[in-house]
Structures are given as C-alpha cells and as structure tokens.
Design an enzyme around this catalytic site. Structure first.
Site, PDB file in Angstrom:
ATOM      1  N   LYS A  56      -1.354   8.690  -7.409  1.00 44.50           N
ATOM      2  CA  LYS A  56      -1.895   7.696  -8.353  1.00 44.50           C
ATOM      3  C   LYS A  56      -2.951   8.312  -9.286  1.00 44.50           C
ATOM      4  O   LYS A  56      -3.140   7.839 -10.414  1.00 44.50           O
ATOM      5  CB  LYS A  56      -2.464   6.485  -7.610  1.00 44.50           C
ATOM      6  N   GLY A 191      13.914   7.446  -4.527  1.00 47.46           N
ATOM      7  CA  GLY A 191      13.106   6.466  -3.791  1.00 47.46           C
ATOM      8  C   GLY A 191      11.745   6.347  -4.473  1.00 47.46           C
ATOM      9  O   GLY A 191      11.551   6.829  -5.602  1.00 47.46           O
ATOM     10  N   ILE A 193       8.945   7.972  -4.058  1.00 48.35           N
ATOM     11  CA  ILE A 193       8.333   9.236  -4.493  1.00 48.35           C
ATOM     12  C   ILE A 193       9.049   9.762  -5.730  1.00 48.35           C
ATOM     13  O   ILE A 193       8.422  10.126  -6.728  1.00 48.35           O
ATOM     14  CB  ILE A 193       8.350  10.299  -3.369  1.00 48.35           C
ATOM     15  N   GLY A 194      10.385   9.796  -5.691  1.00 44.95           N
ATOM     16  CA  GLY A 194      11.163  10.335  -6.810  1.00 44.95           C
ATOM     17  C   GLY A 194      10.882   9.581  -8.100  1.00 44.95           C
ATOM     18  O   GLY A 194      10.668  10.206  -9.156  1.00 44.95           O
ATOM     19  N   ILE A 195      10.835   8.255  -8.034  1.00 46.36           N
ATOM     20  CA  ILE A 195      10.664   7.470  -9.266  1.00 46.36           C
ATOM     21  C   ILE A 195       9.231   7.578  -9.783  1.00 46.36           C
ATOM     22  O   ILE A 195       9.005   7.728 -10.993  1.00 46.36           O
ATOM     23  CB  ILE A 195      11.107   5.999  -9.019  1.00 46.36           C
ATOM     24  N   GLY A 279      13.209  11.411   1.303  1.00 41.92           N
ATOM     25  CA  GLY A 279      12.815  10.706   2.526  1.00 41.92           C
ATOM     26  C   GLY A 279      11.897  11.539   3.400  1.00 41.92           C
ATOM     27  O   GLY A 279      11.707  12.739   3.182  1.00 41.92           O
ATOM     28  N   ASP A 319       3.623   5.676  10.325  1.00 41.02           N
ATOM     29  CA  ASP A 319       4.874   6.359   9.965  1.00 41.02           C
ATOM     30  C   ASP A 319       5.607   6.943  11.171  1.00 41.02           C
ATOM     31  O   ASP A 319       6.825   7.076  11.146  1.00 41.02           O
ATOM     32  CB  ASP A 319       4.583   7.517   8.994  1.00 41.02           C
ATOM     33  N   PHE A 326       4.247   2.748   4.908  1.00 38.71           N
ATOM     34  CA  PHE A 326       3.228   2.424   3.898  1.00 38.71           C
ATOM     35  C   PHE A 326       1.862   2.530   4.560  1.00 38.71           C
ATOM     36  O   PHE A 326       1.707   2.188   5.740  1.00 38.71           O
ATOM     37  CB  PHE A 326       3.398   1.006   3.355  1.00 38.71           C
ATOM     38  N   HIS A 452      -6.381 -18.492 -17.391  1.00 39.68           N
ATOM     39  CA  HIS A 452      -5.670 -18.136 -18.631  1.00 39.68           C
ATOM     40  C   HIS A 452      -6.545 -17.204 -19.467  1.00 39.68           C
ATOM     41  O   HIS A 452      -7.745 -17.414 -19.524  1.00 39.68           O
ATOM     42  CB  HIS A 452      -5.396 -19.425 -19.417  1.00 39.68           C
TER      43      HIS A 452
END
Ligand SMILES: Cc1cc2nc3c(=O)[nH]c(=O)nc-3n(C[C@H](O)[C@H](O)[C@H](O)COP(=O)(O)OP(=O)(O)OC[C@H]3O[C@@H](n4cnc5c(N)ncnc54)[C@H](O)[C@@H]3O)c2cc1C
Ligand SMILES: NC(=O)c1ccc[n+]([C@@H]2O[C@H](COP(=O)([O-])OP(=O)(O)OC[C@H]3O[C@@H](n4cnc5c(N)ncnc54)[C@H](O)[C@@H]3O)[C@@H](O)[C@H]2O)c1
Length: 473
Positions: A56, A191, A193-195, A279, A319, A326, A452
């Site tokens: 990020k 996935g 990570i790739g995107i 993965g 994990d 996540f 708003h």
C-alpha cells in the site's frame, strides 16, 4: 551447542504477525504469563514486512503519480501535466521508515506488558508441551508451556514449471524489495497480489502483463465488479491473459521469456522481470508438528471451531490455518482464541461475516456473501445496485467508475453481502461490516441518515430504491 535451562510459560505464541502479536498481548494483559517468539526482524509478520503495508506504500506513490497527470482537469495548469519522474530509492526509504516505526511501536507496546516476554529466534516444537528456540550465535532455549498458539503464517507458493526457480524470477517478497522500476513485468497470477502489483507498476510506467490460469481475475470477488475492474485495467494498457497454462520460463537476469498455452495454442511474452504471485501456502516447515498430534494438509493446520488443533491445548490462527488469508481475519481469530484460553465467552469469526479490500484503483471492498454464494444457500435473494456515475461525491472527485451491490434476502430484506467498486471503497467497509455482521435489513440501512456528499450515501439511496420496487410475485 549451549542450551539454556528450561523456561516455563503459561502460553507460548509462535509467530509475531497480525495473528500472534495481538493474541500474546491480549493474554498477557489479562495476567497470563506469555512468551512470544518471532523468527524475523521485528513484530508485524508478512503483513508489515512484505505484504499489506509495503504494497500500500507503493500504491500511494503510484496513485499520486497517476493523479498528478490529471491536474489540469481540476483547473490546475492548462495542459495535461507531465508525469512526475519516479525516485524509487525514496519510495523504498519511505517503506523502510514506516516499517521501522510500526514494528518499533509494536515492540514498545509489547515490552510494556509485565507478563509478556518477546524472544527473537526460531521456535520448534519438541513435544506437545515443549519447544526449543534457536538463534544464530546464542544458546538454544528450551521452553515448557501449558498452551500454545501456532501463528507462523504463510509463504509464497512456488510453481512446478521449468524456469520458475531461475534466480531472476521473483516471488512477492522479492518484488517488494526490488531496487528499480522495471521496464516490463509479467505477473503470473491474477489474485489480489497480482492485480494490486499490476496496477501499481503500470501507474509507475512499467509495461505489465498478467497471466491468470482461471477464466477470470480475482476469483472470489463479486463477478460484476471483477469484470468492471478487468475492463478498466485493460483500458489502462495492462495486458490481462486469462485461461492460460504456464509451460516454461526462459531467460537471464534482466530478460525473460514466459511461455504459455491458451486454447491449445502456444504463446510467449517477454519481460525484464517475472514475478510468480500464484498463491501462498501455510508455513509449517520446521515447526516440529511431527512431535505432536497436530494434523495438517495442503490447506493448513486442521483446527476445530474453537481453533484448537488435534493436540489438545495447541491452537492455530491466521494464514497457517489456510484461507481466508487476511491480516484482519488473523487478528479477529487471535482475539477470539485469547478469550477462549482465558475461559471467557468468545465469538469466533465466521467466513460469512468477513470483509476484505482489494487495493486496486478503484478499490474493491467486500463483506459477506457474493450473489453467487447467497443464491447457492437456497434462499431467494435479490441484488440492489447503484452506479457511482450519478453520485455527487464521485463527480466531485472525478472518480465515477464504480458500482455498489447489496445482496439481500427477499423475504425479510436482511443484508447478506455488500460489494463496492469505488475509489474510496476501502473506507466504506466499516458500515458494510456492521450491517452484515449484525444482520441489518434494507429498512434499517435506509433509515440511517448518511451524510452528503459522501460515497456512503449510496448505501441509503440503494436500500430506499430497492424497497420502492414492487414486491416479487
Ligand atoms: C503482497 C501481500 C499483500 C497483502 N495485502 C494484504 C492487505 O492489504 N490486507 C490484508 O488483510 N492482508 C493482506 N495480505 C495478507 C496478510 O499479510 C496475511 O494474511 C497476514 O500477514 C497473516 O497474518 P499471520 O499472523 O497469520 O501470519 P504472518 O503475518 O505471516 O506472520 C507469521 C510470523 O511468524 C513468524 N514465524 C514463522 N515461523 C516461525 C517459527 N518457527 N518461529 C518463530 N516465528 C516464526 C514469521 O517470521 C512471521 O513474522 C497481503 C499479503 C501479501 C503477501
Ligand atoms: N488486499 C488484500 O487483502 C490482499 C492483497 C494481497 C494478498 N492478499 C492475501 O494473500 C494471499 C495470497 O495472494 P495471491 O494473490 O498470491 O493468491 P490467491 O490464491 O488469492 O490468487 C492466486 C491467483 O493465481 C492464479 N494461479 C494459480 N496458479 C497459477 C498458474 N500456474 N498460472 C497462472 N495463474 C495461476 C489463481 O487462479 C489465482 O487467481 C491471498 O489469500 C490473499 O487473501 C490479500
């Protein structure tokens, strides 16, 4: 090799990532004697050192560069701006600074807890109630414990393809540490990570190709949103190849050729850098599970509903237990298991309440069931949709590509899933998580006053308009 005398602790926690660290701290805060063992450079795990946070940090640079080119659209200058040059060493220094600040902060917080000892070294179980801790140049420590939490995370999965082990072929850990912005990059795997990486590097000026084995990218994501994003990526110039079978990678350090087949035909693509991001698998190697009754498979360590392994008193979280992988999921499991060990009532997290964000541009946020999963449950369901092209906030920011999809049950209007594609979706997910976790209805969302002009107004507008539809016959 020297061995230090046995230490006894009430709970041994192995792995100091987003699972292990909060579990150890919650237990110690409640007065339990805890030892937290971490093999890496600091507390924070994959998420901090090679996952959520560094990716990020890169995204922020890439997104700001891309935004800078649009300045004239907002009345800043008269011609499309020149894209700022990327100073990659500054980006990497910024990453190191933030990582050091965050891991230092976590260690300081942990060190403030009297009942918690943090030990840097690699832990290995030597039986159901004992372990050793090894660290180069130091005596081996032996530990006995009443209960243990295994939170050793996951590692990138290699691919059984010739050339995948060439020195110049990277995994996501190595891609995070890369010392330059490549001219061209092939990412094997579409996935999260790739995107995320595809868009980051494309916005930094790299020619990017994504090779995905499945018929579409981002398999578990709402199909409508994944499809919208795929078109957006293609329009941006990213080559997305789906339904591919990788056959071979050739090349030398700085020039690679990736060979694959699609629909029985041979193809290849050249790139300076290739990264395999197809993965991750649970990290159990060298953990000494064979000295206990803990069972595990390719999916991870087997656990019960209370996250206890087949060895009573040994728990596993995050994990290492397998999907979903996540950081927030690992932390939610950590808090639940800590309460359980303390003998307090614990709400163990359930997959149908989980949330996630893909940090693409626009972001995709998701909570609860997709339309496909909700229909598969047998309930009659509908989907209320909102197109962000009509949204005031989106028009102001100039980020109008977006869609909100609320999946709800026809009979009682209970919301089962909320899926958003929008620049800013990440920060809409708190409301979505509350709604799905607490079984809110369209009526309750419609009755909540949304400020708003904000992206979250869409929740109220969409719920209201779904309620205005004639009932289904
Ligand atoms: C590129 C990338 C981006 C990601 N982005 C996101 C995101 O945006 N949001 C999100 O929610 N998730 C994201 N993830 C996933 C997230 O990083 C993981 O789900 C999360 O870190 C899992 O936490 P954990 O505590 O289970 O394991 P980990 O974070 O992997 O921590 C395990 C720790 O155990 C230590 N360890 C292992 N073996 C031993 C041993 N024998 N002795 C002592 N210590 C040991 C390791 O050194 C490590 O520090 C991303 C992952 C990657 C790779
Ligand atoms: N924003 C986030 O929350 C975030 C970001 C990054 C990673 N993560 C987590 O990290 C984990 C790992 O991410 P990931 O993207 O590596 O894994 P993933 O398993 O989610 O996706 C891997 C992709 O690679 C594809 N693939 C597998 N084998 C292939 C092959 N031989 N050729 C081409 N494609 C192939 C799969 O079909 C899949 O689409 C995930 O579980 C994810 O939850 C989360």
């Amino acid at each position: 090799m020297n061995t230090q005398a046995d230490t006894f602790v009430e709970t041994l926690v192995i792995g100091g990532g987003p699972g292990g660290t909060p579990a150890a701290m919650a237990l110690a805060q409640s007065g339990r004697g805890v030892m937290l063992v971490e093999a890496g450079q600091g507390l924070g795990g994959t998420c901090l050192f090679s996952g959520c946070i560094p990716s990020k940090i890169f995204r922020e640079t890439a997104f700001r560069r891309h935004e800078a080119a649009r300045a004239s659209e907002f009345g800043l200058g008269n011609t499309p701006s020149v894209l700022p040059e990327v100073n990659w060493s500054t980006v990497q220094s910024r990453r190191h600074r933030i990582l050091a600040q965050r891991s230092g902060g976590a260690l300081a917080k942990a060190s403030g807890l009297k009942r918690l000892e943090v030990v840097f070294g690699r832990a290995r179980l030597t039986g159901p109630r004992s372990a050793v801790i090894e660290r180069a140049g130091e005596p081996i420590r032996t530990v006995q414990f009443e209960t243990a939490i295994l939170s050793t995370g996951s590692v990138p999965s290699p691919l059984p393809v010739p050339g995948a082990d060439l020195p110049g072929v990277l995994d996501s850990d190595k891609l995070i540490s890369i010392g330059f912005v490549p001219e061209s990059l092939v990412l094997v795997g579409g996935g999260p990570i790739g995107i995320e990486m595809a868009q980051i590097f494309a916005q930094l000026g790299t020619k990017v190709t994504v090779l995905e084995a499945a018929p579409r990218i981002l398999g578990p994501v709402d199909a409508t949103l994944a499809d919208l994003l795929a078109h957006h990526l293609t329009d941006f110039g990213i080559a997305l190849e789906t339904g591919v079978k990788l056959t071979k990678i050739d090349g030398v350090e700085d020039a690679h050729q990736v060979h694959y087949t699609r629909d029985g035909k041979d193809h290849s693509v050249n790139a300076q850098v290739v990264a395999i991001v197809a993965g991750r698998h649970p990290n159990v190697a060298g953990l000494g599970l064979e000295t206990t009754a803990v069972k595990h498979g390719p999916h991870g360590i087997n656990v019960s509903e209370t996250l206890e392994t087949d060895e009573p008193g040994l728990f596993a979280i995050g994990d290492v237990v397998g999907n979903p992988m996540f950081a927030h999921w690992a932390t939610a499991q950590a808090h639940a298991v800590a309460r359980h060990i303390l003998g307090q009532p614990a709400a163990f997290p359930r997959p149908e309440h989980n949330s996630a964000v893909i940090f693409s541009s626009p972001e995709i946020g998701m909570v609860g069931l997709t339309e496909e999963a909700a229909r598969a449950s047998g309930d009659k369901i509908s989907v209320a949709e909102y197109d962000y092209r009509i949204d005031a906030r989106a028009q102001i920011t100039g980020e109008t590509l977006g869609r909100l999809r609320i999946v709800y049950r026809d009979d009682d209007h209970r919301v089962l899933g909320i899926h958003v594609l929008a620049e800013g979706a990440a920060d809409l997910m708190g409301e979505a998580a509350l709604a799905v976790r607490n079984g809110l209805t369209l009526e309750q969302i419609a009755a909540s006053i949304h400020p708003h002009p904000t992206l979250t107004e869409a929740f109220g507008i969409t719920a209201l308009s779904a309620l205005a539809q004639p009932p289904r016959g």
